[in-house]
Design an enzyme around this catalytic site. Structure first.
Site, mmCIF file in Angstrom:
data_model
loop_
_atom_site.group_PDB
_atom_site.id
_atom_site.type_symbol
_atom_site.label_atom_id
_atom_site.label_comp_id
_atom_site.label_asym_id
_atom_site.label_seq_id
_atom_site.Cartn_x
_atom_site.Cartn_y
_atom_site.Cartn_z
ATOM 1 C CG PHE A 172 25.575 90.581 10.399
ATOM 2 C CD1 PHE A 172 25.448 91.944 10.646
ATOM 3 C CD2 PHE A 172 25.953 89.754 11.444
ATOM 4 C CE1 PHE A 172 25.681 92.461 11.920
ATOM 5 C CE2 PHE A 172 26.188 90.269 12.724
ATOM 6 C CZ PHE A 172 26.048 91.618 12.959
ATOM 7 C CG ASP A 174 30.660 84.266 9.842
ATOM 8 O OD1 ASP A 174 30.518 83.552 10.871
ATOM 9 O OD2 ASP A 174 30.503 85.504 9.859
ATOM 10 C CE LYS A 184 24.958 85.614 16.660
ATOM 11 N NZ LYS A 184 25.283 86.068 15.324
HETATM 12 C C1 LIG Z 1 26.273 87.208 15.012
HETATM 13 C C2 LIG Z 1 27.220 86.997 13.903
HETATM 14 C C3 LIG Z 1 28.550 87.457 13.970
HETATM 15 C C4 LIG Z 1 29.045 88.326 15.103
HETATM 16 O O1 LIG Z 1 28.989 87.705 16.340
HETATM 17 P P1 LIG Z 1 29.126 88.606 17.682
HETATM 18 O O2 LIG Z 1 29.273 87.577 18.759
HETATM 19 O O3 LIG Z 1 27.858 89.396 17.779
HETATM 20 O O4 LIG Z 1 30.325 89.448 17.516
HETATM 21 C C5 LIG Z 1 29.396 87.131 12.939
HETATM 22 N N1 LIG Z 1 28.979 86.418 11.885
HETATM 23 C C6 LIG Z 1 27.707 85.978 11.777
HETATM 24 C C7 LIG Z 1 27.318 85.169 10.577
HETATM 25 C C8 LIG Z 1 26.776 86.263 12.760
HETATM 26 O O5 LIG Z 1 25.517 85.870 12.644
#
Ligand SMILES: *Cc1c(COP(=O)(O)O)cnc(C)c1O
Length: 403
Positions: free
Chosen positions: A144, A229, A258
């Site tokens: 994700f 990520d 986040k």
């Molecule tokens: C939440 C998330 C994203 C996307 O972040 P948004 O601020 O919702 O665009 C990307 N990578 C990971 C691993 C995430 O958990």
């Protein structure tokens, strides 16, 4: 389980006027502080989701709120057409905290990932010498990384992916944690390997020991970038600044988001090697709000909170306690527990109840949590949570899975 008091009228309006791209738990939150939230009927709950880790420091941490207020009273937006007095300081402080050389500021997590993809491709063409339009990026199954068209192109979650084509080519998927598969997928056109260090959305899936060390060695040998990520896993969630730190591995680029915005505003960044981010020249990438003064002021306060190590330590110690308590439920309605620090994926025994039923039962017991997929519960309390609150939540979970 029926909504009561004011709650049902709020939910009815959400459903009439808001697009239906979420299926929230029936609770309507109006106020919050630290680890707890209060709904429109005055009922208090412990927040065991923390906005998917955006609220690592709890709701409305006083230092973060103060930094935001102070900046709002002084300067909000300049655009990057001009310098502002917060931007350079934020970049320097974030680079110093993370042991990296350069910072590219964006807003959302998905934008950080998109930016890392663009940078990796540009680096492949201009530095590595890959033939134009043929760069490949290796990604993991069950990943994700966000919701943009390019990112969902390499999602294997049908809900996230289907009917959004035509899709962006150039991605190769391998099973998460399978080093041999990664090795077989790397070729002369490989620009980067992009993975979550621990897969959050997939259910807090931890790779086998040594997997990322092997990936790192492969990247060095084949001149491939490693992109971690850390949008959800980073910034103390697992007890360290980067979740990859547990593997004693350094990535070339990291994506952050986040918690970087302290649960107040969206702030994201790509951090890493200056020679890689350095492929971007004026006009080649940008964002109206990326690195705006309010984002930088809040981001600086977040970096400040992380620089003492207090939150990392809380996550390590209380996380060990959370996992010890959760492991006590295995075989008693819980099939498996995974994770690190204050982050846990709890698989509900399929013979017991669905994740949704368990989430609803937890809500009735004053604990907010959300299922991911059918039968996995993701627990990610704010790092300000206490031992007693962990006990309360795990006791409630024991009740919920066995009811
Ligand atoms: C939440 C998330 C994203 C996307 O972040 P948004 O601020 O919702 O665009 C990307 N990578 C990971 C691993 C995430 O958990």
């Amino acid at each position: 389980m029926t909504a009561h008091g004011l709650t049902s009228s709020f939910i009815a309006r959400d459903e009439q006027w808001g697009a239906h791209n979420y299926h929230p738990l029936p609770v309507v939150i109006a106020e919050a502080e630290g680890a707890s939230v209060t709904d429109v009927d005055g009922t208090r709950y412990l927040d065991f989701l923390s906005g998917y880790s955006a609220l690592n420091f709890g709701h409305r941490h006083p230092a973060l709120i103060a930094a935001a207020h102070e900046q709002l009273d002084r300067l909000t937006l300049t655009s990057r057409a001009f310098h502002n007095d917060q931007f350079g300081a934020f970049c320097e402080e974030l680079a110093t905290l993370t042991g990296t050389e350069m910072v590219l500021t964006m807003n959302t997590g998905a934008e950080a990932v998109e930016s890392a993809i663009k940078v990796a491709r540009k680096w492949a063409y201009e530095v590595k010498g890959v033939a134009s339009d043929s760069a490949e990026i290796i990604v993991a199954s069950n990943n994700f990384h966000g919701r943009t068209t390019t990112i969902v192109s390499f999602s294997d979650d049908s809900a996230a992916h289907d009917n959004y084509g035509p899709f962006t080519p150039g991605f190769v998927t391998v099973p998460f944690g399978d080093l041999d598969a990664v090795r077989a997928a790397v070729g002369p056109n490989t620009a980067a390997i992009l993975m979550e260090p621990i897969q959050g959305e997939a259910g807090v899936v931890v790779p086998p020991d040594g997997f990322f060390a092997g990936v790192r060695a492969l990247c060095d040998e084949q001149d491939v970038l490693l992109i971690s990520d850390e949008v959800q896993a980073g910034l103390a969630r697992t007890g360290t600044i980067f979740a990859l730190d547990h593997e004693k591995v350094r990535a070339d680029l990291y994506t952050l988001g986040k918690a970087l915005g302290g649960g107040i505003i969206p702030v994201s960044a790509v951090v890493g090697r200056a020679d890689v981010l350095g492929v971007l020249k004026p006009g080649q990438h940008g964002s109206t709000f990326g690195g705006y003064p309010v984002a930088c002021a809040v981001g600086r306060a977040v970096v400040d909170l992380l620089s003492t190590g207090e939150f990392q330590q809380r996550s390590t110690e209380l996380g060990a306690y959370l996992h010890e308590r959760l492991n006590g439920l295995v075989g008693k309605g819980v099939a498996e527990v995974r994770g690190k620090g204050l982050w846990a994926g709890v698989d509900i025994d399929p013979a017991a109840r669905t994740g949704r039923e368990v989430s609803l039962s937890l809500r009735d017991q004053g604990v907010l949590c959300k299922e991911t997929h059918e039968r996995t519960l993701r627990m990610a309390p704010p790092l300000v949570i206490t031992r007693d609150e962990i006990d309360h939540a795990v006791d409630a979970l024991a009740e919920a899975v066995n009811a």
